[in-house]
Design a protein around this motif. Structure first.
Motif, PDB file in Angstrom:
ATOM      1  N   ARG A 568       0.819  -1.211   0.000  1.00 17.17           N
ATOM      2  CA  ARG A 568       0.000   0.000   0.000  1.00 17.17           C
ATOM      3  C   ARG A 568       0.856   1.266   0.000  1.00 17.17           C
ATOM      4  NH1 ARG A 568      -5.203   0.114   1.010  1.00 17.17           N
ATOM      5  NH2 ARG A 568      -5.026   2.120   2.115  1.00 17.17           N
ATOM      6  N   CYS A 569       2.172   1.102   0.112  1.00 19.58           N
ATOM      7  CA  CYS A 569       3.011   2.307   0.108  1.00 19.58           C
ATOM      8  C   CYS A 569       3.244   2.831  -1.307  1.00 19.58           C
ATOM      9  CB  CYS A 569       4.347   2.050   0.817  1.00 19.58           C
ATOM     10  SG  CYS A 569       5.375   0.810   0.032  1.00 19.58           S
ATOM     11  N   CYS A 570       3.110   1.946  -2.320  1.00 16.03           N
ATOM     12  CA  CYS A 570       3.360   2.401  -3.688  1.00 16.03           C
ATOM     13  C   CYS A 570       2.338   1.860  -4.705  1.00 16.03           C
ATOM     14  CB  CYS A 570       4.778   2.025  -4.123  1.00 16.03           C
ATOM     15  SG  CYS A 570       5.130   0.251  -4.014  1.00 16.03           S
ATOM     16  N   PHE A 571       1.381   1.011  -4.286  1.00 10.96           N
ATOM     17  CA  PHE A 571       0.293   0.499  -5.121  1.00 10.96           C
ATOM     18  C   PHE A 571       0.776   0.030  -6.499  1.00 10.96           C
ATOM     19  CE2 PHE A 571      -1.982   3.393  -2.190  1.00 10.96           C
ATOM     20  CZ  PHE A 571      -2.947   2.510  -1.696  1.00 10.96           C
ATOM     21  N   PRO A 572       1.558  -1.051  -6.568  1.00  9.83           N
ATOM     22  CA  PRO A 572       2.002  -1.541  -7.886  1.00  9.83           C
ATOM     23  C   PRO A 572       0.820  -2.132  -8.676  1.00  9.83           C
ATOM     24  CG  PRO A 572       2.597  -3.105  -6.175  1.00  9.83           C
ATOM     25  CD  PRO A 572       2.041  -1.916  -5.462  1.00  9.83           C
ATOM     26  N   ILE A 573       0.814  -1.896  -9.982  1.00 12.47           N
ATOM     27  CA  ILE A 573      -0.210  -2.472 -10.867  1.00 12.47           C
ATOM     28  C   ILE A 573       0.483  -3.014 -12.108  1.00 12.47           C
ATOM     29  CG2 ILE A 573      -2.042  -0.928 -10.056  1.00 12.47           C
ATOM     30  CD1 ILE A 573      -1.581   0.788 -12.545  1.00 12.47           C
ATOM     31  N   PRO A 574      -0.163  -3.970 -12.861  1.00 12.11           N
ATOM     32  CA  PRO A 574       0.456  -4.518 -14.068  1.00 12.11           C
ATOM     33  C   PRO A 574       0.931  -3.420 -15.010  1.00 12.11           C
ATOM     34  CG  PRO A 574      -1.494  -5.774 -13.504  1.00 12.11           C
ATOM     35  CD  PRO A 574      -1.470  -4.601 -12.563  1.00 12.11           C
ATOM     36  N   MET A 612      11.016  -9.104  -9.925  1.00 11.86           N
ATOM     37  CA  MET A 612       9.895  -9.949 -10.331  1.00 11.86           C
ATOM     38  C   MET A 612       9.312  -9.466 -11.663  1.00 11.86           C
ATOM     39  SD  MET A 612       9.851 -12.039  -7.762  1.00 11.86           S
ATOM     40  CE  MET A 612       8.308 -12.928  -7.885  1.00 11.86           C
ATOM     41  N   GLU A 613       8.463 -10.324 -12.286  1.00  8.69           N
ATOM     42  CA  GLU A 613       7.781  -9.975 -13.530  1.00  8.69           C
ATOM     43  C   GLU A 613       6.300 -10.303 -13.412  1.00  8.69           C
ATOM     44  OE1 GLU A 613       9.463 -11.818 -16.944  1.00  8.69           O
ATOM     45  OE2 GLU A 613      11.511 -11.130 -16.522  1.00  8.69           O
ATOM     46  N   TRP A 614       5.489  -9.447 -14.049  1.00  9.23           N
ATOM     47  CA  TRP A 614       4.057  -9.730 -14.118  1.00  9.23           C
ATOM     48  C   TRP A 614       3.821 -10.907 -15.060  1.00  9.23           C
ATOM     49  CZ3 TRP A 614       0.903  -7.208 -10.848  1.00  9.23           C
ATOM     50  CH2 TRP A 614       1.345  -5.986 -10.336  1.00  9.23           C
ATOM     51  N   ASP A 615       2.734 -11.652 -14.794  1.00  6.95           N
ATOM     52  CA  ASP A 615       2.318 -12.700 -15.712  1.00  6.95           C
ATOM     53  C   ASP A 615       1.935 -12.063 -17.058  1.00  6.95           C
ATOM     54  OD1 ASP A 615       1.649 -15.700 -15.667  1.00  6.95           O
ATOM     55  OD2 ASP A 615      -0.126 -14.808 -16.627  1.00  6.95           O
ATOM     56  N   ASP A 616       1.950 -12.860 -18.129  1.00  6.50           N
ATOM     57  CA  ASP A 616       1.646 -12.312 -19.466  1.00  6.50           C
ATOM     58  C   ASP A 616       0.260 -11.695 -19.525  1.00  6.50           C
ATOM     59  OD1 ASP A 616       4.126 -13.134 -20.304  1.00  6.50           O
ATOM     60  OD2 ASP A 616       3.411 -15.081 -21.019  1.00  6.50           O
ATOM     61  N   LYS A 617      -0.729 -12.319 -18.881  1.00 12.08           N
ATOM     62  CA  LYS A 617      -2.095 -11.780 -18.906  1.00 12.08           C
ATOM     63  C   LYS A 617      -2.675 -11.828 -17.499  1.00 12.08           C
ATOM     64  CE  LYS A 617      -3.085 -13.134 -23.684  1.00 12.08           C
ATOM     65  NZ  LYS A 617      -3.972 -13.942 -24.587  1.00 12.08           N
ATOM     66  N   PRO A 618      -2.208 -10.913 -16.648  1.00  8.20           N
ATOM     67  CA  PRO A 618      -2.738 -10.923 -15.279  1.00  8.20           C
ATOM     68  C   PRO A 618      -4.220 -10.584 -15.272  1.00  8.20           C
ATOM     69  CG  PRO A 618      -1.404  -8.978 -15.635  1.00  8.20           C
ATOM     70  CD  PRO A 618      -1.228  -9.843 -16.844  1.00  8.20           C
ATOM     71  N   GLN A 619      -5.004 -11.305 -14.497  1.00  6.39           N
ATOM     72  CA  GLN A 619      -6.433 -11.069 -14.438  1.00  6.39           C
ATOM     73  C   GLN A 619      -6.813 -10.488 -13.083  1.00  6.39           C
ATOM     74  OE1 GLN A 619      -8.424 -14.742 -15.364  1.00  6.39           O
ATOM     75  NE2 GLN A 619      -7.660 -14.817 -17.479  1.00  6.39           N
ATOM     76  N   LEU A 670      -8.771   3.420  -6.066  1.00 12.65           N
ATOM     77  CA  LEU A 670      -9.731   2.876  -7.018  1.00 12.65           C
ATOM     78  C   LEU A 670      -9.199   1.590  -7.629  1.00 12.65           C
ATOM     79  CD1 LEU A 670      -8.149   3.817  -9.756  1.00 12.65           C
ATOM     80  CD2 LEU A 670      -9.345   5.962  -9.378  1.00 12.65           C
ATOM     81  N   THR A 671     -10.085   0.889  -8.321  1.00 15.09           N
ATOM     82  CA  THR A 671      -9.673  -0.365  -8.965  1.00 15.09           C
ATOM     83  C   THR A 671      -9.257  -0.096 -10.401  1.00 15.09           C
ATOM     84  OG1 THR A 671     -11.930  -0.853  -9.708  1.00 15.09           O
ATOM     85  CG2 THR A 671     -11.273  -1.708  -7.548  1.00 15.09           C
ATOM     86  N   THR A 672      -8.230  -0.857 -10.837  1.00 13.51           N
ATOM     87  CA  THR A 672      -7.773  -0.741 -12.215  1.00 13.51           C
ATOM     88  C   THR A 672      -7.185  -2.075 -12.635  1.00 13.51           C
ATOM     89  OG1 THR A 672      -6.359   0.511 -13.733  1.00 13.51           O
ATOM     90  CG2 THR A 672      -5.481   0.089 -11.536  1.00 13.51           C
ATOM     91  N   LYS A 673      -7.117  -2.295 -13.946  1.00  8.64           N
ATOM     92  CA  LYS A 673      -6.614  -3.573 -14.445  1.00  8.64           C
ATOM     93  C   LYS A 673      -5.128  -3.516 -14.770  1.00  8.64           C
ATOM     94  CE  LYS A 673     -11.163  -4.880 -16.150  1.00  8.64           C
ATOM     95  NZ  LYS A 673     -11.420  -5.623 -14.900  1.00  8.64           N
ATOM     96  N   ASN A 674      -4.614  -2.339 -15.161  1.00  8.92           N
ATOM     97  CA  ASN A 674      -3.203  -2.184 -15.498  1.00  8.92           C
ATOM     98  C   ASN A 674      -2.907  -0.709 -15.738  1.00  8.92           C
ATOM     99  OD1 ASN A 674      -4.164  -1.649 -18.187  1.00  8.92           O
ATOM    100  ND2 ASN A 674      -4.261  -3.889 -18.473  1.00  8.92           N
ATOM    101  N   HIS A 677      -5.190   0.941 -18.393  1.00  8.25           N
ATOM    102  CA  HIS A 677      -6.521   1.245 -17.868  1.00  8.25           C
ATOM    103  C   HIS A 677      -6.478   2.472 -16.959  1.00  8.25           C
ATOM    104  CE1 HIS A 677     -10.205  -0.121 -15.299  1.00  8.25           C
ATOM    105  NE2 HIS A 677     -10.558   0.759 -16.251  1.00  8.25           N
ATOM    106  N   LEU A 678      -5.442   2.560 -16.103  1.00  8.72           N
ATOM    107  CA  LEU A 678      -5.333   3.713 -15.205  1.00  8.72           C
ATOM    108  C   LEU A 678      -5.160   5.000 -16.002  1.00  8.72           C
ATOM    109  CD1 LEU A 678      -5.119   4.840 -12.317  1.00  8.72           C
ATOM    110  CD2 LEU A 678      -2.652   4.400 -12.391  1.00  8.72           C
ATOM    111  N   ALA A 679      -4.384   4.946 -17.079  1.00  7.28           N
ATOM    112  CA  ALA A 679      -4.190   6.140 -17.910  1.00  7.28           C
ATOM    113  C   ALA A 679      -5.519   6.612 -18.509  1.00  7.28           C
ATOM    114  CB  ALA A 679      -3.187   5.854 -19.016  1.00  7.28           C
ATOM    115  N   SER A 680      -6.393   5.664 -18.927  1.00  8.18           N
ATOM    116  CA  SER A 680      -7.684   6.059 -19.501  1.00  8.18           C
ATOM    117  C   SER A 680      -8.585   6.665 -18.442  1.00  8.18           C
ATOM    118  CB  SER A 680      -8.356   4.852 -20.160  1.00  8.18           C
ATOM    119  OG  SER A 680      -8.791   3.912 -19.188  1.00  8.18           O
ATOM    120  N   ILE A 681      -8.512   6.140 -17.206  1.00  9.84           N
ATOM    121  CA  ILE A 681      -9.306   6.722 -16.108  1.00  9.84           C
ATOM    122  C   ILE A 681      -8.858   8.162 -15.856  1.00  9.84           C
ATOM    123  CG2 ILE A 681      -9.846   6.541 -13.639  1.00  9.84           C
ATOM    124  CD1 ILE A 681      -9.356   3.490 -13.909  1.00  9.84           C
TER     125      ILE A 681
END
Length: 703
Positions: A568-574, A612-619, A670-674, A677-681
């Motif tokens: 929660r200190c940096c909120f990483p997203i795909p 670490m690396e994100w999975d190819d298609k994180p859901q 807020l919730t985001t997928k990657n 998606h965050l850029a569009s929000i």
């Protein structure tokens, strides 16, 4: 050469000409090396090593010690190295100088650890050659004599170090004249007003007591003369720090301390010591429980004397020490008396034997202590040994610190007896292990081969030897248990892959990546929960599917079967660059690479931070945080929440902060997928007419 003339005259009194010439050569090198350097007082720096060497010459130290004293700051303060000194003189002189030199400025976690490590190194150098500490004590004595040129705060710091470390060492080595001077100089620097007041009071009291002291001295001298014993009686002056400490520790008034008269009777044989004791006990009534026989049982530093307290004339307490000439010399000079009074066929002195025993115990403490701070704490315990003396069943005298228990006794006899101790008998009766022993008791230890030390013993043992042995055993046992547990956890995490089938090259690669010195250390940390067995298993075999059941989709590659938390200190997203921290109890915690918490941890504990690396298609949905600044108009907040909802995102948490000029500052989770998606929000929010500013937010930016 004018500075050297006085020193040359002093050393020429007891050293042969060829050795005096070598001392002079060391002076010339030191003078040239320190050319242009000055002390805080403004004096040429060479005055300091010459003064230190003069102190040692008064002790009749050997020529190599004098040479090392002249050169003791050359390695640190000039361009000369140990090798240069060995080439110019000899290896012994070079090693002495290196032992005394202020040690390399290493980087430590704390100032306390740095000081402890330097002191540890000095003690270890002393163990190799006791002359190192004699030079160091002389160096400290001259520095204390010339403290006046320093700032008051620096004077107090050096004085405290002197009183805590150097005076106890001087006492432990039996060099009482140097110990007394260091104590009084330390007292003066620490408490100048108290020193001045006490000095004035003592001078006045001395004048008032002169007649009584002289009469008592003559009475004692006449009494031993009646017995046909040749000897001399001298008044024994208490030094200022001793008076101050007695007033403070025993809560006595100055009058109560000064009302005790001290005398020393020096005779020519041990037999006459006991005859004098009988004579003066017939003259004045002895005070009960105030007799000590340090001739039969010397103190830990080799000190020998008879001590007795008497009711003197008019009921005044009189303290008397009775000793031979040799004992008197040993009492003042300690281990240094070996050089001051030795003859070609001279035996090793009692003080030297005791000093050698103590230094051997330092080696044992050093081997068992896990940190420099722990070692120094053990040594400090050992430096203040108000002793008791107890007996083994076979009559062996065992010396212990006051307050020592049967467990301390067991470890003093042998570490194996301590480690297998289950009980004790004192004077043939059962005795609690935690109860302090008293001088004169006979102690028998009951052992069992299946027994082992108890951690609770650390609550009552007082000797450094017992404490270090118990800690060492417990750490070794804990490490052994942790290795066994780590081995079981790793085998379980590997599943169908056998640990024995993994190539040594893969194990070495993982050890290199995780910065562990050995495979056992890695297993121990898995067993203690500092490493995750599943993560280490995956590193050992790569992406081998046999080590876990890879069901469903996961967000982070390589975390199948593990607990994964997003920081929660940096909120990483795909889409963000990420690293993982291994957190006992929480599993894997994912952070952004640029997180400030990670930067700090990467420097201090790099083995805990894994790329670490994100999975190819994180859901699934991921949490992100944005900070929005809006003009506070009616309906603005509603328009903001509607824009987020229309972007296929949900608000988890929202905090507002009213600013001046009717502005809102709003932090939104807020919730985001990657990242896309965050850029569009954020683009949707930017289209709002009342928007002032929007940015991605993190706890790090708040700090």
């Amino acid at each position: 050469m004018y500075l050297f003339e006085g020193l040359k005259a002093k050393v020429s009194e007891y050293l042969p000409d060829d050795q005096v010439e070598q001392v002079q050569a060391a002076y010339v090198l030191a003078r040239d090396a320190h050319e242009g350097q000055t002390r805080s007082s403004g004096d040429p720096y060479i005055t300091h090593p010459v003064a230190v060497t003069g102190i040692l010459a008064d002790m009749h130290m050997d020529y190599e010690t004098l040479m090392a004293a002249l050169l003791h700051d050359v390695i640190e303060d000039t361009d000369y190295s140990k090798e240069d000194l060995a080439l110019a003189f000899n290896e012994t002189v070079a090693e002495l100088v290196e032992g005394v030199s202020k040690l390399d400025k290493l980087k430590f976690q704390s100032k306390q650890e740095a000081q402890a490590e330097n002191f540890r190194k000095m003690l270890m150098a002393m163990v190799q050659d006791i002359r190192v500490i004699l030079i160091k004590l002389a160096d400290r004595t001259h520095n204390m004599r010339t403290l006046g040129a320093l700032r008051p705060d620096k004077r107090r710091r050096i004085a405290l170090e002197t009183l805590e470390i150097y005076t106890p060492i001087a006492h432990r080595l039996g060099i009482h004249d140097m110990k007394n001077e260091l104590e009084d100089l330390g007292f003066l620097a620490m408490y100048p007003m108290r020193h001045r007041a006490l000095h004035s009071a003592v001078s006045q009291a001395r004048g008032n007591r002169k007649e009584v002291i002289e009469k008592t001295r003559l009475d004692l001298a006449n009494k031993i003369g009646e017995y046909g014993i040749k000897g001399r009686v001298v008044g024994r002056e208490k030094h200022l720090y001793s008076i101050y400490r007695k007033m403070r520790n025993k809560e006595l008034s100055f009058t109560e301390v000064m009302d005790i008269y001290g005398f020393r009777i020096i005779v020519n044989s041990v037999d006459n010591c006991y005859r004098v004791l009988g004579a003066i006990h017939g003259m004045y009534k002895p005070i009960e429980n105030r007799f000590k026989d340090y001739i039969a049982i010397p103190r830990s530093n080799g000190y020998q004397s008879l001590h007795t307290s008497l009711k003197g004339p008019h009921g005044i307490p009189v303290e008397v020490q009775i000793r031979t000439d040799e004992m008197d010399q040993m009492a003042d000079k300690g281990v240094a008396a070996h050089w001051l009074y030795k003859k070609s066929n001279d035996k090793t002195t009692t003080a030297q034997l005791r000093a050698n025993q103590w230094m051997q115990s330092l080696v044992e403490l050093q081997q068992r202590a896990s940190t420099s701070v722990e070692f120094i704490e053990s040594v400090k315990t050992d430096l203040f040994p108000d002793e008791i003396y107890v007996f083994s069943p076979k009559g062996r005298i065992v010396e212990l610190p006051i307050g020592a228990t049967a467990v301390d006794f067991a470890y003093a006899v042998h570490s194996d007896i301590g480690n297998t101790c289950v009980g004790a008998r004192v004077e043939h009766k059962n005795f609690p292990l935690s109860k302090p022993l008293e001088t004169g008791q006979s102690v028998e230890i009951i052992t069992s081969p299946r027994a082992k030390p108890n951690a609770n013993w650390l609550n009552f043992v007082v000797s450094a030897r017992a404490r270090s042995n118990i800690r060492h055993f417990l750490k070794r046992q804990q490490s052994k248990d942790a290795i066994n547990m780590g081995n079981r956890l790793l085998r379980h995490a590997l599943g169908t892959v056998k640990l024995d089938d993994i190539p040594q090259a893969d194990i070495d690669r993982v050890l290199d990546e995780t910065k562990y010195e050995s495979y056992e250390a890695l297993l121990a940390n898995i067993g203690m929960g500092n490493e995750l067995s599943a993560m280490i298993a995956r590193r050992l075999v790569g992406e081998n599917d046999d080590i876990s059941d890879k069901k469903g989709n996961v967000a982070i590659k390589g975390t199948e079967g593990l607990m994964v938390h997003f920081s929660r200190c940096c909120f990483p997203i795909p889409g963000d660059e990420i690293v993982a921290i291994l957190s006992p109890g929480r599993g894997v915690v994912i952070h952004q690479t640029g997180c400030t918490n990670i930067r700090k941890l990467s420097k201090e504990e790099p083995q805990r931070v894994l790329p670490m690396e994100w999975d190819d298609k994180p859901q699934g949905d991921f949490k992100a945080s944005v900070r929005v600044e809006l003009i506070n108009r009616q309906g603005t907040l509603a328009a903001l929440t509607a824009a987020i909802a229309s972007s296929d995102s949900s608000i988890i948490n929202l905090q507002t902060d009213d600013r001046e000029d009717y502005n809102y500052s709003i932090d939104i989770e807020l919730t985001t997928k990657n990242r896309v998606h965050l850029a569009s929000i954020m683009r949707k929010i930017r289209s709002l007419p009342d928007l002032q500013q929007i940015s991605r937010h993190s706890q790090n930016k708040q700090q």
